[in-house]
Design an enzyme around this catalytic site. Structure first.
Site, short mmCIF file in Angstrom:
data_model
loop_
_atom_site.label_atom_id
_atom_site.label_comp_id
_atom_site.label_asym_id
_atom_site.label_seq_id
_atom_site.Cartn_x
_atom_site.Cartn_y
_atom_site.Cartn_z
CG HIS A 1 -1.96 -0.83 1.38
ND1 HIS A 1 -2.19 -1.64 2.44
CD2 HIS A 1 -3.00 -1.13 0.66
CE1 HIS A 1 -3.38 -2.48 2.34
NE2 HIS A 1 -3.73 -2.37 1.13
CE LYS B 1 -12.68 -5.72 3.18
NZ LYS B 1 -12.14 -6.34 2.08
NE ARG C 1 -2.45 -7.69 -4.57
CZ ARG C 1 -3.19 -7.38 -3.61
NH1 ARG C 1 -2.60 -7.32 -2.20
NH2 ARG C 1 -4.52 -7.82 -3.60
CB SER D 1 -4.43 -6.61 4.49
OG SER D 1 -3.99 -5.49 4.13
O1 PNS Z 1 -8.93 -2.77 0.71
P1 PNS Z 1 -9.78 -3.26 -0.17
O2 PNS Z 1 -10.72 -3.99 1.04
O3 PNS Z 1 -9.92 -3.91 -1.32
O4 PNS Z 1 -10.93 -1.89 -0.32
C1 PNS Z 1 -11.97 -1.99 -0.88
C2 PNS Z 1 -12.74 -0.65 -1.09
C3 PNS Z 1 -12.97 -0.04 0.38
C4 PNS Z 1 -11.94 0.30 -1.78
C5 PNS Z 1 -14.00 -0.92 -1.74
O5 PNS Z 1 -14.93 -1.75 -0.99
C6 PNS Z 1 -14.89 0.53 -2.03
O6 PNS Z 1 -14.64 1.30 -2.64
N1 PNS Z 1 -15.85 0.72 -0.99
C7 PNS Z 1 -16.82 1.76 -1.10
C8 PNS Z 1 -18.17 1.69 -1.17
C9 PNS Z 1 -18.34 1.70 -2.69
O7 PNS Z 1 -18.42 2.82 -3.37
N2 PNS Z 1 -18.93 0.55 -3.41
C10 PNS Z 1 -19.13 0.63 -4.64
C11 PNS Z 1 -17.97 0.38 -5.69
S1 PNS Z 1 -18.33 0.10 -7.11
#
Ligand code: PNS
Length: 166
Positions: free
Chosen positions: A23, A47, A96, A134
């Protein structure tokens, strides 16, 4: 370019549960391209997390301390709304491998329909970090492995304290 009206802001969203060296590399690289990078840490509603939002924010802030043009904030709800609030012109995500690309492309297309003016920019992960997630780091720590190569120093003790109860 300075931090005036023309400053370009990017948003780097994630769970950061916890923040890893992968990150951090992406965040640093985004800061070379944009004037301001907002590291947006997803709230509790998104989540299940190992660490609370406050803990994830604190680890990310410690890891980013001293890095110019980078700020760490929490967000909840739609990412595109968080991007609007901070004035971001782009979402920056790291890729990745092809599995990341498939998943991330779907979200990027969706975000594009939600907010066409906001672009998603993908950066290929540095080969030194492509194996780091993670989830894998937590697994290794839980099983007694050394996580020092994968996370910033301040995160190591937090992982050990949480995952290896005495
Ligand atoms: O580190 P992660 O768990 O891959 O992050 C995921 C994250 C937080 C980037 C993703 O869940 C997100 O964008 N959440 C915001 C909610 C949202 O906008 N959802 C619709 C996306 S199309």
């Amino acid at each position: 370019m300075g931090q005036g009206d023309t400053a370009r802001t990017a948003i780097c969203p994630g769970s950061y549960d916890p923040i890893t060296n992968g990150h951090l590399d992406m965040i640093r690289r985004a800061a070379k391209v944009f004037d301001r990078v907002v590291v947006a840490v997803a709230g509790e509603a998104q989540k299940e997390h190992l660490f609370s939002l406050e803990e994830r924010l604190a680890m990310a802030r410690e890891a980013c301390a001293g890095l110019e043009g980078i700020e760490v904030r929490a967000f909840d709800g739609l990412l595109v709304e968080a991007a609007r609030e901070v004035g971001a012109v782009a979402i920056v995500k790291g890729l990745r491998d092809p599995a990341d690309a498939v998943f991330e492309a779907r979200m990027a297309y969706m975000n594009r329909t939600l907010m066409p003016a906001l672009d998603t920019i993908f950066m290929l992960a540095d080969p030194n970090y492509i194996h780091i997630t993670s989830s894998l780091v937590k697994w290794i720590c839980r099983l007694g492995g050394d996580v020092a190569p994968y996370v910033p120093p301040g995160v190591i003790e937090k992982l050990v304290a949480r995952l290896r109860p005495r």
